[in-house]
Design an enzyme around this catalytic site. Structure first.
Site, short mmCIF file in Angstrom:
data_model
loop_
_atom_site.label_atom_id
_atom_site.label_comp_id
_atom_site.label_asym_id
_atom_site.label_seq_id
_atom_site.Cartn_x
_atom_site.Cartn_y
_atom_site.Cartn_z
N TYR A 18 3.64 -34.29 -21.82
CA TYR A 18 2.81 -33.22 -20.91
C TYR A 18 2.59 -34.14 -19.75
CZ TYR A 18 -0.83 -30.19 -19.14
OH TYR A 18 -1.44 -29.26 -18.45
N HIS A 22 4.06 -33.28 -15.91
CA HIS A 22 3.28 -33.35 -14.77
C HIS A 22 3.56 -34.24 -13.50
CE1 HIS A 22 1.50 -29.81 -16.97
NE2 HIS A 22 1.23 -29.67 -15.82
N TYR A 41 -6.33 -29.79 -7.48
CA TYR A 41 -6.18 -29.39 -8.96
C TYR A 41 -6.13 -30.61 -9.77
CZ TYR A 41 -3.57 -26.32 -12.38
OH TYR A 41 -3.34 -25.68 -13.68
N TRP A 75 8.28 -22.38 -15.15
CA TRP A 75 7.48 -23.61 -15.62
C TRP A 75 6.76 -23.34 -16.86
CZ3 TRP A 75 6.89 -28.58 -14.20
CH2 TRP A 75 5.60 -29.02 -14.70
N TRP A 76 6.54 -22.23 -17.05
CA TRP A 76 5.91 -21.73 -18.28
C TRP A 76 6.71 -21.95 -19.78
CZ3 TRP A 76 3.19 -16.37 -16.85
CH2 TRP A 76 1.93 -16.70 -16.18
#
Length: 103
Positions: A18, A22, A41, A75-76
């Site tokens: 993860y 990112h 963010y 992306w999902w």
């Protein structure tokens, strides 16, 4: 500009992947977020529960509202193997209520 928070769920053992994904966020996805007024963010991980806690400033839609765009849907799909997702690959996301803020 408003600030929102939400939580998502990471699959067990997926922390390193993860973070890697990112760290290498697609430039076109980052640009889309910025163009839609999303800034400051951050995503945090509670390793005991694998809960991801996200906070973002927004001047318009939140990042979770951009699912109609092709890049967000890609992306999902890219992230679906390491997160709990809905049937459309969007992350299961629960909006959190702000109960305190110190500026």
């Amino acid at each position: 500009m408003s600030r929102i928070a939400f939580k998502m769920k990471l699959k067990a053992g997926a922390k390193a992947e993860y973070k890697k994904r990112h760290d290498e966020i697609w430039p076109e996805l980052a640009a889309l977020l910025k163009c839609n007024g999303i800034s400051n963010y951050s995503i945090f991980l509670d390793e005991e529960t694998n809960t991801l806690f996200a906070v973002q400033h927004q001047d318009g839609a939140s990042s979770q509202d951009l699912g109609t765009t092709e890049i967000v849907r890609k992306w999902w799909a890219y992230m679906a193997d390491i997160m709990e997702t809905n049937s459309d690959n969007s992350p299961v996301s629960i909006t959190l209520e702000q109960v305190f803020h110190l500026d």
